[in-house]
Write an enzyme that holds these catalytic residues in place. Structure first.
Site, PDB file in Angstrom:
ATOM      1  N   TYR A 129      -4.701  12.401  26.250  1.00 15.23           N
ATOM      2  CA  TYR A 129      -3.885  12.883  25.133  1.00 15.23           C
ATOM      3  C   TYR A 129      -4.766  13.271  23.943  1.00 15.23           C
ATOM      4  O   TYR A 129      -4.595  14.335  23.346  1.00 15.23           O
ATOM      5  CB  TYR A 129      -2.890  11.804  24.728  1.00 15.23           C
ATOM      6  CG  TYR A 129      -1.991  12.198  23.578  1.00 15.23           C
ATOM      7  CD1 TYR A 129      -0.942  13.094  23.775  1.00 15.23           C
ATOM      8  CD2 TYR A 129      -2.191  11.680  22.310  1.00 15.23           C
ATOM      9  CE1 TYR A 129      -0.114  13.460  22.721  1.00 15.23           C
ATOM     10  CE2 TYR A 129      -1.372  12.039  21.253  1.00 15.23           C
ATOM     11  CZ  TYR A 129      -0.333  12.923  21.458  1.00 15.23           C
ATOM     12  OH  TYR A 129       0.482  13.291  20.423  1.00 15.23           O
ATOM     13  N   SER A 150      -2.310  15.684  15.955  1.00 14.71           N
ATOM     14  CA  SER A 150      -2.071  14.232  16.014  1.00 14.71           C
ATOM     15  C   SER A 150      -3.195  13.514  15.283  1.00 14.71           C
ATOM     16  O   SER A 150      -4.301  14.070  15.124  1.00 14.71           O
ATOM     17  CB  SER A 150      -2.031  13.770  17.474  1.00 14.71           C
ATOM     18  OG  SER A 150      -2.071  12.360  17.572  1.00 14.71           O
TER      19      SER A 150
END
Length: 260
Positions: free
Chosen positions: A156, A143
């Site tokens: 996250y 990500s």
């Protein structure tokens, strides 16, 4: 000869029932791969399989909790009885919104178990098979949060940072076994998850929030799952045989262009 062909390859895709994982599964099948879809949501996985069979290719769905090592091992053992796995796509993951003050221990454990331990479990289970092929490929979905700070994404970001460093470690440790390991780092991608997130958190303001989130990418829109799948296809194809230990940004310019 067709470029980026996966003919006669066996691919395992986690979280292949929806979003980016579904796009990868469909794309791989169209390029000739036999696709095994591992997903906690078996119904969604079966829907992807039905689409693949609809255009005449081969796929199988497996209900799997990637955080459960025994569950992963059992499925991989069953698959490899018919031959080795050539490609592993670690796509399954879950999100969380909040800074460290908003992250409870249970939240941290939940994200760790899926986003970190899940990747570990799948690589660990597939490594003997990938070694056997002599040219195995592992592709992890990281990500933008792996490399830059994102507001209210503490847990996250931590887990996706781990996915990135796992990518580097696996690439280094198993290069002599012919295994290539890379990752991609998506920005915001328009998936059912995004639609659900906006609906649940901004009721009545869905269109406004969708536009606002879209504009955080300098290119002015969210990515499409198919765009992610096309990059993954290239990195898993023989044409990318000289690429390993790399992380590819696919984020509409988010990391490099924001603030410039």
């Amino acid at each position: 000869m067709t470029k980026f062909s996966l003919k006669n390859k066996v691919a395992l895709v986690t979280g292949g029932g929806s979003g980016i994982g579904k796009a990868i599964s469909l794309t791989f099948a169209k390029q000739g791969a036999k696709v095994h879809i591992l997903d906690f949501n078996l119904e969604a996985a079966n829907e992807t399989v039905d689409e693949i069979k609809g255009f005449g290719e081969i796929a199988e769905a497996h209900k799997c909790d990637v955080s459960n090592q025994s569950n992963v091992n059992t499925i991989v053992e069953a698959i490899t009885k018919n031959g080795p796995i050539d490609i592993l796509i670690n796509n399954a993951g879950i999100a969380h919104v909040g800074n460290i003050e908003g992250v409870e221990e249970a939240d941290l454990d939940r994200l760790y178990n899926v986003n970190i331990k899940g990747v570990y479990n799948c690589i660990k289970a597939c490594l003997p098979s990938l070694k056997q092929t002599g040219n195995g490929v592992i592709l992890n979905i990281a990500s933008i949060a792996s490399t830059v700070g994102i507001n209210d994404r503490f847990a996250y970001s931590m887990t996706k940072g781990a996915v990135l460093t796992m990518t580097y470690s696996i690439a280094k440790d198993f290069i002599k076994d012919g295994i290539r390991c890379n990752s991609i780092a998506p920005g915001r991608v328009h998936t059912p998850f995004v639609d659900g997130f906006i609906k649940n958190n901004y009721p009545g303001k869905e269109e406004e929030m969708f536009e606002k989130l879209s504009q955080t990418q300098p290119i002015g829109r969210m990515g499409k799952p198919q765009e992610m799948a096309d990059l993954v296809l290239f990195l898993c194809s023989d044409e990318a045989g000289f690429i390993t230990g790399s992380n590819y940004a696919i984020d509409g310019g988010f990391v490099t262009l924001n603030g410039n």
